[in-house]
Design a protein around this motif. Structure first.
Motif, PDB file in Angstrom:
ATOM      1  N   GLN A  30       0.856  -1.182   0.000  1.00  0.00           N
ATOM      2  CA  GLN A  30       0.000   0.000   0.000  1.00  0.00           C
ATOM      3  C   GLN A  30       0.895   1.236   0.000  1.00  0.00           C
ATOM      4  O   GLN A  30       1.680   1.460   0.916  1.00  0.00           O
ATOM      5  N   PHE A  31       0.791   2.033  -1.054  1.00  0.00           N
ATOM      6  CA  PHE A  31       1.580   3.263  -1.151  1.00  0.00           C
ATOM      7  C   PHE A  31       0.695   4.470  -0.876  1.00  0.00           C
ATOM      8  O   PHE A  31      -0.342   4.655  -1.521  1.00  0.00           O
ATOM      9  N   ASP A  32       1.087   5.303   0.092  1.00  0.00           N
ATOM     10  CA  ASP A  32       0.448   6.586   0.329  1.00  0.00           C
ATOM     11  C   ASP A  32       1.453   7.687   0.010  1.00  0.00           C
ATOM     12  O   ASP A  32       2.663   7.443  -0.051  1.00  0.00           O
ATOM     13  N   PHE A  33       0.937   8.925  -0.160  1.00  0.00           N
ATOM     14  CA  PHE A  33       1.794  10.019  -0.575  1.00  0.00           C
ATOM     15  C   PHE A  33       1.551  11.259   0.274  1.00  0.00           C
ATOM     16  O   PHE A  33       0.408  11.624   0.539  1.00  0.00           O
ATOM     17  N   ALA A  34       2.638  11.894   0.692  1.00  0.00           N
ATOM     18  CA  ALA A  34       2.573  13.179   1.386  1.00  0.00           C
ATOM     19  C   ALA A  34       3.200  14.219   0.463  1.00  0.00           C
ATOM     20  O   ALA A  34       4.379  14.115   0.121  1.00  0.00           O
ATOM     21  N   ILE A  35       2.402  15.198   0.066  1.00  0.00           N
ATOM     22  CA  ILE A  35       2.856  16.249  -0.852  1.00  0.00           C
ATOM     23  C   ILE A  35       3.235  17.463  -0.004  1.00  0.00           C
ATOM     24  O   ILE A  35       2.397  18.022   0.703  1.00  0.00           O
ATOM     25  N   ASN A  50      -7.007   5.854  -7.661  1.00  0.00           N
ATOM     26  CA  ASN A  50      -7.708   4.678  -8.192  1.00  0.00           C
ATOM     27  C   ASN A  50      -6.998   3.386  -7.826  1.00  0.00           C
ATOM     28  O   ASN A  50      -7.620   2.315  -7.790  1.00  0.00           O
ATOM     29  N   LEU A  51      -5.708   3.478  -7.563  1.00  0.00           N
ATOM     30  CA  LEU A  51      -4.942   2.306  -7.145  1.00  0.00           C
ATOM     31  C   LEU A  51      -5.056   2.047  -5.643  1.00  0.00           C
ATOM     32  O   LEU A  51      -4.497   1.086  -5.126  1.00  0.00           O
ATOM     33  N   GLY A  52      -5.774   2.955  -4.945  1.00  0.00           N
ATOM     34  CA  GLY A  52      -5.987   2.787  -3.511  1.00  0.00           C
ATOM     35  C   GLY A  52      -5.088   3.628  -2.627  1.00  0.00           C
ATOM     36  O   GLY A  52      -5.122   3.507  -1.396  1.00  0.00           O
ATOM     37  N   SER A  53      -4.295   4.496  -3.229  1.00  0.00           N
ATOM     38  CA  SER A  53      -3.379   5.328  -2.455  1.00  0.00           C
ATOM     39  C   SER A  53      -4.107   6.484  -1.777  1.00  0.00           C
ATOM     40  O   SER A  53      -5.031   7.066  -2.357  1.00  0.00           O
ATOM     41  N   LYS A  54      -3.659   6.823  -0.581  1.00  0.00           N
ATOM     42  CA  LYS A  54      -4.124   8.041   0.087  1.00  0.00           C
ATOM     43  C   LYS A  54      -3.119   9.145  -0.208  1.00  0.00           C
ATOM     44  O   LYS A  54      -1.903   8.904  -0.209  1.00  0.00           O
ATOM     45  N   ILE A  55      -3.612  10.354  -0.459  1.00  0.00           N
ATOM     46  CA  ILE A  55      -2.733  11.482  -0.761  1.00  0.00           C
ATOM     47  C   ILE A  55      -2.987  12.596   0.246  1.00  0.00           C
ATOM     48  O   ILE A  55      -4.111  13.079   0.387  1.00  0.00           O
ATOM     49  N   TYR A  56      -1.926  12.967   0.970  1.00  0.00           N
ATOM     50  CA  TYR A  56      -2.013  14.000   1.993  1.00  0.00           C
ATOM     51  C   TYR A  56      -1.221  15.233   1.547  1.00  0.00           C
ATOM     52  O   TYR A  56      -0.270  15.133   0.775  1.00  0.00           O
ATOM     53  N   ARG A  57      -1.628  16.390   2.050  1.00  0.00           N
ATOM     54  CA  ARG A  57      -0.879  17.625   1.793  1.00  0.00           C
ATOM     55  C   ARG A  57      -0.413  18.228   3.112  1.00  0.00           C
ATOM     56  O   ARG A  57      -1.164  18.266   4.082  1.00  0.00           O
ATOM     57  N   VAL A  58       0.834  18.670   3.118  1.00  0.00           N
ATOM     58  CA  VAL A  58       1.394  19.283   4.314  1.00  0.00           C
ATOM     59  C   VAL A  58       1.961  20.653   3.945  1.00  0.00           C
ATOM     60  O   VAL A  58       2.291  20.896   2.778  1.00  0.00           O
ATOM     61  N   PRO A  59       2.090  21.559   4.900  1.00  0.00           N
ATOM     62  CA  PRO A  59       2.606  22.910   4.610  1.00  0.00           C
ATOM     63  C   PRO A  59       4.025  22.879   4.065  1.00  0.00           C
ATOM     64  O   PRO A  59       4.802  21.963   4.357  1.00  0.00           O
ATOM     65  N   ARG A  60       4.369  23.892   3.294  1.00  0.00           N
ATOM     66  CA  ARG A  60       5.726  24.029   2.761  1.00  0.00           C
ATOM     67  C   ARG A  60       6.737  24.101   3.902  1.00  0.00           C
ATOM     68  O   ARG A  60       6.522  24.778   4.900  1.00  0.00           O
ATOM     69  N   MET A  61       7.866  23.440   3.741  1.00  0.00           N
ATOM     70  CA  MET A  61       8.927  23.515   4.745  1.00  0.00           C
ATOM     71  C   MET A  61       9.478  24.924   4.865  1.00  0.00           C
ATOM     72  O   MET A  61       9.882  25.363   5.934  1.00  0.00           O
ATOM     73  N   SER A  62       9.471  25.658   3.750  1.00  0.00           N
ATOM     74  CA  SER A  62      10.051  26.993   3.747  1.00  0.00           C
ATOM     75  C   SER A  62       9.193  28.003   4.496  1.00  0.00           C
ATOM     76  O   SER A  62       9.649  29.096   4.818  1.00  0.00           O
ATOM     77  N   ASN A  63       7.938  27.646   4.769  1.00  0.00           N
ATOM     78  CA  ASN A  63       7.052  28.560   5.483  1.00  0.00           C
ATOM     79  C   ASN A  63       7.221  28.407   7.001  1.00  0.00           C
ATOM     80  O   ASN A  63       7.751  29.275   7.670  1.00  0.00           O
ATOM     81  N   ARG A  64       6.772  27.276   7.517  1.00  0.00           N
ATOM     82  CA  ARG A  64       6.902  27.045   8.951  1.00  0.00           C
ATOM     83  C   ARG A  64       7.249  25.586   9.202  1.00  0.00           C
ATOM     84  O   ARG A  64       6.443  24.686   8.958  1.00  0.00           O
TER      85      ARG A  64
END
Length: 370
Positions: A30-35, A50-64
């Motif tokens: 199971q592959f998930d992704f953090a953007i 569609n392949l069953g992956s969960k995709i998460y978004r996190v704040p830019r490192m350059s911000n905080r």
């Protein structure tokens, strides 16, 4: 097994295609992704979901950094991951630290770039961040030999500490097709006698499309029956459009944006120009070779990518006239359909390489759990 892949975005760039090509073919994980850097939906996200992956978004490192860390921590603690695979090179330290604190024993960090021009200050910062990143990683990886040496150090590579994973592709998709050539020219309203110069890449300083337009401007004067086809989008899109307008090339340049039919578009092109300022090991030049499309590339690209006679390297110091003349000459030879076999023999067939990566994940996770 469950693995979290951490990357900048999933919008069809080189790292994104690496992730999609491999993750879509590896069964039993199971592959998930953090953007970490993009708010927009990437072109590859629907297919991965569609392949069953969960995709998460996190704040830019350059911000905080604090917000970035908290978001990653929440993702990692809410899911039972066996490993994290971070694709941020020497800037991966925060994600790796977070993974370690969450008890994730297998922490892979991957370098996808090499030979980036940098000031003395930037070089010192990279040196420090590399030390920190290597401290929190359990395993080092890279897209090629140059990236392995530049990011992780020649000593680490020579000791066999760095694992190189080839930027493999689905070779069957990139086979040259003469019928596609004709149909796509018709779709894009390009006459059969027009010389098509192609380029695929994020519109950014690294890929050097502003220089490409200068080269095409000279080429078009040498051969008025020519057209430039640009595929991609990015932060320099407006600057690219302005330059095209300034040089009065609007009727001779087609901006196609991000496309999911690049394998077909390559069959329409007569020659490919790739004047990048720096690269790791570009997917695009693996794809053009598989298609048999002749390419003129900057010598800032590692020669490791050349597995056929379809690529000719030039210096960025060479004049626009030399680039234009070289491209016109290369186009005269047509597509080399025998190059596809050389791409496969060179270790760039995804069906073969995906199995190797799955075995690599399995071995590392099993070893760390013992």
């Amino acid at each position: 097994m469950r693995i979290l892949e951490i990357c900048v975005d999933l919008d069809g760039g080189g790292i994104d295609r690496y992730l999609y090509n491999y993750c879509s073919r590896i069964q039993g994980i199971q592959f998930d992704f953090a953007i970490v850097d993009s708010k927009k939906n990437g072109i590859l996200e629907p297919a991965l979901r569609n392949l069953g992956s969960k995709i998460y978004r996190v704040p830019r490192m350059s911000n905080r950094l604090k917000h970035n860390y908290k978001a990653l921590y929440a993702i990692m603690t809410q899911n039972d991951y066996d490993a994290v695979h971070v694709h941020l090179g020497y800037k991966s330290f925060l994600a790796l630290l977070c993974a370690k604190r969450c008890g994730i024993k297998t922490r892979i960090v991957h370098a996808h770039i090499a030979n980036v021009p940098e000031s003395k200050k930037e070089k010192i910062i990279r040196f420090i961040l590399t030390i920190i990143t290597k401290h929190f990683a359990t395993n080092l990886a890279a897209c090629g030999i140059e990236a392995a040496k530049w990011v992780w150090g020649t000593k680490s590579y020579n000791k066999g500490i760095v694992k190189v994973h080839n930027n493999a592709i689905e070779t069957n998709k990139y086979t040259y097709n003469a019928a596609i050539n004709a149909s796509y020219r018709k779709q894009l309203d390009i006459d059969d006698d027009i010389l098509i110069i192609g380029h695929v890449g994020r519109l950014c300083s690294q890929k050097n499309q502003l220089r490409l337009i200068d080269i095409f401007n000279v080429l078009h004067k040498m051969n008025p029956k020519s057209c430039l086809v640009l595929i991609g989008r990015g932060e320099q899109e407006e600057a690219v459009k302005e330059k095209i307008k300034l040089l009065e090339l609007t009727e001779n340049v087609k901006l196609l944006g991000v496309r999911d039919d690049v394998p077909l578009l390559l069959s329409m092109m007569d020659v490919f120009i790739f004047p990048s300022k720096y690269e790791g090991l570009p997917f695009t030049l693996v794809e053009t070779q598989c298609n048999g499309l002749k390419a003129v590339s900057s010598d800032a690209v590692t020669e490791q990518v050349k597995v056929s006679e379809c690529i000719e390297f030039l210096s960025l110091e060479d004049s626009d006239e030399i680039w234009a003349e070289t491209a016109i000459r290369a186009a005269q030879n047509g597509h080399d359909i025998s190059a596809r076999l050389k791409v496969i023999e060179g270790g760039y067939d995804i069906d073969v390489e995906a199995k190797k990566l799955r075995d690599y994940y399995t071995y590392l996770i099993k070893r760390q759990s013992e």
